[in-house]
Design an enzyme around this catalytic site. Structure first.
Site, short mmCIF file in Angstrom:
data_model
loop_
_atom_site.label_atom_id
_atom_site.label_comp_id
_atom_site.label_asym_id
_atom_site.label_seq_id
_atom_site.Cartn_x
_atom_site.Cartn_y
_atom_site.Cartn_z
N ASP A 13 0.86 -1.18 0.00
CA ASP A 13 0.00 0.00 0.00
C ASP A 13 0.90 1.24 0.00
O ASP A 13 2.11 1.16 0.20
CB ASP A 13 -0.91 0.01 1.23
CG ASP A 13 -2.12 0.91 1.07
OD1 ASP A 13 -2.33 1.43 -0.05
OD2 ASP A 13 -2.86 1.11 2.05
N GLU A 54 1.82 3.94 -3.97
CA GLU A 54 1.32 2.57 -4.09
C GLU A 54 2.26 1.71 -4.95
O GLU A 54 2.55 0.56 -4.60
CB GLU A 54 -0.10 2.59 -4.66
CG GLU A 54 -1.12 3.10 -3.65
CD GLU A 54 -2.41 3.58 -4.30
OE1 GLU A 54 -3.39 3.76 -3.55
OE2 GLU A 54 -2.45 3.78 -5.53
N ASP A 79 -5.10 -2.84 -2.49
CA ASP A 79 -6.42 -2.23 -2.59
C ASP A 79 -6.45 -1.12 -3.64
O ASP A 79 -7.45 -0.42 -3.78
CB ASP A 79 -6.90 -1.69 -1.23
CG ASP A 79 -5.96 -0.65 -0.64
OD1 ASP A 79 -5.58 0.29 -1.35
OD2 ASP A 79 -5.62 -0.78 0.55
N ASP A 133 -1.42 -0.92 5.08
CA ASP A 133 -1.83 0.47 5.27
C ASP A 133 -1.15 1.07 6.50
O ASP A 133 -0.67 2.22 6.47
CB ASP A 133 -3.35 0.55 5.42
CG ASP A 133 -3.84 1.96 5.68
OD1 ASP A 133 -3.77 2.79 4.75
OD2 ASP A 133 -4.27 2.24 6.81
N HIS A 197 22.00 0.83 -16.17
CA HIS A 197 21.47 1.58 -17.31
C HIS A 197 19.94 1.65 -17.28
O HIS A 197 19.27 0.85 -16.61
CB HIS A 197 21.91 0.92 -18.63
CG HIS A 197 21.37 -0.48 -18.78
ND1 HIS A 197 20.10 -0.75 -19.22
CD2 HIS A 197 21.95 -1.68 -18.53
CE1 HIS A 197 19.91 -2.05 -19.24
NE2 HIS A 197 21.02 -2.65 -18.83
N GLU A 275 27.67 -6.50 -19.94
CA GLU A 275 26.80 -7.57 -19.46
C GLU A 275 27.34 -8.93 -19.91
O GLU A 275 28.17 -9.02 -20.83
CB GLU A 275 25.38 -7.35 -20.01
CG GLU A 275 24.32 -8.37 -19.59
CD GLU A 275 24.14 -8.45 -18.09
OE1 GLU A 275 24.99 -9.10 -17.44
OE2 GLU A 275 23.15 -7.90 -17.58
#
Length: 388
Positions: A13, A54, A79, A133, A197, A275
């Site tokens: 939340d 959120e 929610d 929450d 990146h 990479e």
């Protein structure tokens, strides 16, 4: 059945007092079988909207899953109808900020899928999301929480993970953190900032994109992430001198150019930060590999000596990355290295002694910053990781 046979539930939340206003997020991860809370987190976000908060809670929850068990079957419960429908692909994402956050969340979900797990999204009414929450209100109150509870590691029967001590950061923090306190060593440390990146079309499509592939450029979202990484790096350095080194791949060079411009330097290129070369799998869809070549994909992830035809193994990747890292350390001062997810993982595994089968628990979102200090006596302090 997920690869680990385990199910996890993420409850997330976020809130904003003013929308936009003082914002914060909260999230937790439960064991799907017992309902026991394995991790809970919260953080302030400064002045942001409800939607940003959120999404930030979702990203934190998925990041925690990668630390607990990336191969689990994950159900995300929120929610926020907006976030659930957008992540499920049923609603379009029009706002650029939302697109960037959704890409980050999807990147984390793709990492879980690549490990043999899955992620689904379920809307729940607010009254069933009270724990997340409450944590989001902690975030709005200025508290940062990162609490991994005992037994939170992968596999309930793994004694090494079950012995993990609860890990808590619970304090009021400045959204722009002060410099880290002195590290464990003596003298002046070498400071290294690792920047991943921004995204490309390959990133968004969950495709492997290694050293030997088509070398795509940043897309529009990736360019925005690169600019944001530049601003964040400039803020972090606070005017202190620094070098910028990038990999030889286009997406890293383009992100590095934005970072270098933000701090007023000219970047240099070191291809050892490239990479991993995925050989015949470069450009392959990760979901397709999960479906059609799961055994080989698992080998690529867990066997450090495994390499695809025409590609390189993790051991080969780590050897060149660690050599590049040692060169940066030897140069002293501060260096910003703009590179890729696996090289960042290699550095963290190297300095923290993380075994290869656990290294996938480290998250490095597109455009994120990770900072280290290396002291003259060899001690290393990791100031923070995966900060966006």
């Amino acid at each position: 059945m997920p690869a680990s046979g385990r199910t996890l539930v993420v409850e997330a939340d976020g809130g904003s007092r003013g929308n936009p206003g003082v914002a914060g997020y909260g999230a937790l991860v439960r064991d799907g079988a017992s309902g026991r809370v394995l991790w809970e987190g919260a953080a302030p976000l400064g002045k942001e909207s409800n939607n940003v908060a959120e999404y930030s809670g979702l990203i934190a929850g998925l990041g925690a899953v990668l630390r607990i068990d990336a191969s689990a079957d994950v159900e995300v419960r929120m929610d926020s109808k907006l976030v659930v429908e957008q992540m499920a692909g049923r609603w379009k994402i029009k706002h650029p900020d939302m697109r960037q956050l959704a890409l980050e969340a999807r990147d984390l979900a793709a990492q879980i899928s690549a490990a043999g797990g899955s992620v689904s999204f379920t809307w729940i009414p607010r009254e069933r999301n009270k724990d997340a929450d409450a944590l989001s209100n902690d975030g709005m109150d200025g508290r940062t929480i990162d609490r991994m509870l005992v037994g939170g590691g992968a596999g309930e029967g793994d004694s090494s993970d079950a012995a993990t001590v609860a890990e808590v950061v619970d304090e009021v923090i400045d959204p722009a953190p002060s410099p880290a306190p002195p590290g464990p060593g003596e003298g002046t440390p070498t400071r290294i900032v690792l920047v991943r990146h921004g995204v490309t079309d390959f990133t968004e499509a969950s495709r492997l994109d290694g050293r030997g592939g088509s070398d795509p450029s940043l897309n529009t979202a990736g360019q925005a992430q690169a600019a944001a990484a530049g601003r964040a790096t400039a803020h972090l350095l606070g005017g202190s001198p620094a070098r910028v080194v990038t990999s030889s791949l286009a997406r890293a060079r383009e992100t590095g150019a934005a970072v270098a411009e933000a701090i007023g330097v000219t970047p240099s290129v070191d291809a050892d930060w490239d990479e991993q070369d995925f050989g015949d799998w470069d450009g392959a869809s990760i979901p397709d590999l999960v479906r059609d070549q799961a055994e080989a994909l698992t080998a690529l992830r867990v066997d450090a000596a495994y390499a695809r035809p025409g590609g390189e193994s993790h051991d080969q990747l780590a050897a060149r990355v660690v050599a590049a890292f040692d060169r940066v350390v030897a140069a002293g001062g501060t260096t910003v290295v703009v590179c890729h997810r696996k090289p960042i993982m290699c550095v963290l595994a190297h300095v923290l002694g993380i075994p290869h089968d656990k290294v996938w628990r480290l998250a490095a979102a597109p455009g994120s910053l990770t900072a280290l200090e290396v002291w003259p006596d060899g001690n290393v302090s990791v100031a923070f990781t995966n900060r966006t």
